[in-house]
Motif scaffolding. Structure first.
Motif, PDB file in Angstrom:
ATOM      1  N   LEU A  22       0.867  -1.177  -0.125  1.00 47.04           N
ATOM      2  CA  LEU A  22      -0.006  -0.183   0.030  1.00 47.04           C
ATOM      3  C   LEU A  22       0.794   1.290   0.134  1.00 47.04           C
ATOM      4  O   LEU A  22       0.526   2.440   0.493  1.00 47.04           O
ATOM      5  CB  LEU A  22      -1.060  -0.069   1.131  1.00 47.04           C
ATOM      6  CG  LEU A  22      -1.890  -1.151   1.259  1.00 47.04           C
ATOM      7  CD1 LEU A  22      -2.963  -1.159   2.547  1.00 47.04           C
ATOM      8  CD2 LEU A  22      -2.642  -1.250   0.187  1.00 47.04           C
ATOM      9  N   THR A  23       2.047   1.203  -0.873  1.00 47.98           N
ATOM     10  CA  THR A  23       2.894   2.395  -0.678  1.00 47.98           C
ATOM     11  C   THR A  23       2.557   3.479  -1.645  1.00 47.98           C
ATOM     12  O   THR A  23       2.822   4.555  -1.572  1.00 47.98           O
ATOM     13  CB  THR A  23       4.231   2.094  -1.134  1.00 47.98           C
ATOM     14  OG1 THR A  23       4.230   1.061  -2.340  1.00 47.98           O
ATOM     15  CG2 THR A  23       4.908   1.006   0.099  1.00 47.98           C
ATOM     16  N   ILE A  24       1.685   2.959  -2.844  1.00 42.92           N
ATOM     17  CA  ILE A  24       1.044   3.980  -3.704  1.00 42.92           C
ATOM     18  C   ILE A  24      -0.145   3.720  -4.455  1.00 42.92           C
ATOM     19  O   ILE A  24      -0.279   2.450  -4.588  1.00 42.92           O
ATOM     20  CB  ILE A  24       2.238   4.535  -4.781  1.00 42.92           C
ATOM     21  CG1 ILE A  24       1.740   5.847  -5.442  1.00 42.92           C
ATOM     22  CG2 ILE A  24       2.663   3.385  -5.655  1.00 42.92           C
ATOM     23  CD1 ILE A  24       2.945   6.332  -6.498  1.00 42.92           C
ATOM     24  N   ASN A  25      -1.085   4.499  -4.637  1.00 43.70           N
ATOM     25  CA  ASN A  25      -2.453   4.430  -5.400  1.00 43.70           C
ATOM     26  C   ASN A  25      -2.622   5.897  -5.541  1.00 43.70           C
ATOM     27  O   ASN A  25      -3.444   6.507  -4.979  1.00 43.70           O
ATOM     28  CB  ASN A  25      -3.483   3.630  -4.150  1.00 43.70           C
ATOM     29  CG  ASN A  25      -4.750   3.662  -4.913  1.00 43.70           C
ATOM     30  OD1 ASN A  25      -4.845   3.647  -5.828  1.00 43.70           O
ATOM     31  ND2 ASN A  25      -5.762   3.929  -3.872  1.00 43.70           N
ATOM     32  N   PHE A  42       8.318   0.056 -14.735  1.00 47.41           N
ATOM     33  CA  PHE A  42       8.057   1.661 -14.373  1.00 47.41           C
ATOM     34  C   PHE A  42       8.755   1.996 -13.171  1.00 47.41           C
ATOM     35  O   PHE A  42       8.759   1.504 -11.968  1.00 47.41           O
ATOM     36  CB  PHE A  42       6.468   2.005 -14.477  1.00 47.41           C
ATOM     37  CG  PHE A  42       5.997   1.798 -15.942  1.00 47.41           C
ATOM     38  CD1 PHE A  42       5.946   2.933 -16.739  1.00 47.41           C
ATOM     39  CD2 PHE A  42       5.239   0.656 -16.211  1.00 47.41           C
ATOM     40  CE1 PHE A  42       5.329   3.187 -18.021  1.00 47.41           C
ATOM     41  CE2 PHE A  42       4.544   0.784 -17.419  1.00 47.41           C
ATOM     42  CZ  PHE A  42       4.784   2.041 -18.308  1.00 47.41           C
ATOM     43  N   THR A  43       9.208   3.174 -13.128  1.00 42.91           N
ATOM     44  CA  THR A  43       9.634   3.698 -11.899  1.00 42.91           C
ATOM     45  C   THR A  43       9.142   5.184 -11.745  1.00 42.91           C
ATOM     46  O   THR A  43       8.884   5.860 -12.400  1.00 42.91           O
ATOM     47  CB  THR A  43      11.215   3.770 -11.633  1.00 42.91           C
ATOM     48  OG1 THR A  43      11.773   4.303 -12.828  1.00 42.91           O
ATOM     49  CG2 THR A  43      11.730   2.446 -11.567  1.00 42.91           C
ATOM     50  N   PRO A  76       7.918   6.732  -1.281  1.00 46.13           N
ATOM     51  CA  PRO A  76       9.307   6.856  -1.131  1.00 46.13           C
ATOM     52  C   PRO A  76      10.080   6.659  -2.553  1.00 46.13           C
ATOM     53  O   PRO A  76      11.538   6.803  -2.507  1.00 46.13           O
ATOM     54  CB  PRO A  76       9.622   5.697  -0.275  1.00 46.13           C
ATOM     55  CG  PRO A  76       8.682   4.879  -0.462  1.00 46.13           C
ATOM     56  CD  PRO A  76       7.212   5.482  -0.882  1.00 46.13           C
ATOM     57  N   GLY A  77       9.715   6.498  -3.773  1.00 48.60           N
ATOM     58  CA  GLY A  77      10.230   6.288  -4.968  1.00 48.60           C
ATOM     59  C   GLY A  77      10.553   4.731  -5.190  1.00 48.60           C
ATOM     60  O   GLY A  77      10.528   4.182  -4.232  1.00 48.60           O
TER      61      GLY A  77
END
Length: 119
Positions: free
Chosen positions: A52-55, A95-96, A104-105
């Protein structure tokens, strides 16, 4: 707003439950480039499910292709003053997204939020 997990439990987020393959991400990168060339800026959903680090969603409006990568220039509504770069690495088909106030990237999985009535 509630816990982070609640933002994942939405009707439109069903796609994150299907595994993202590297082949799928390669096709997605090519489709995003075609959309930009056709002057149809795609809305890209960035996820790391089940982490759940990015949405988050961004709007892509330019793509610079090199032999090793595709650099997508994007509008991030969480940081509207400065364009951001979403990078697709051709070798790893990954993808980054850069570090910022809410992520946090690192690696992200990407899909287009809306294409047309068929998707």
């Amino acid at each position: 707003c509630g816990p982070a997990w609640q933002s994942y439990v939405q009707h439109g987020h069903w796609r994150i439950m299907v595994p993202f393959t590297r082949h799928n991400q390669e096709r997605m990168a090519a489709q995003l480039v075609e959309d930009i060339k056709a002057n149809h800026p795609p809305v890209a959903h960035l996820v790391r499910f089940p982490h759940l680090t990015i949405n988050h969603a961004i709007v892509l409006f330019a793509a610079n292709q090199t032999n090793s990568a595709i650099l997508f220039t994007a509008y991030d509504p969480n940081n509207p003053k400065t364009p951001v770069t979403l990078t697709f690495d051709r070798a790893t088909r990954t993808f980054t997204y850069p570090a910022n106030d809410y992520f946090p990237g690192g690696r992200v999985d990407v899909y287009e939020v809306y294409r047309d009535w068929r998707y």
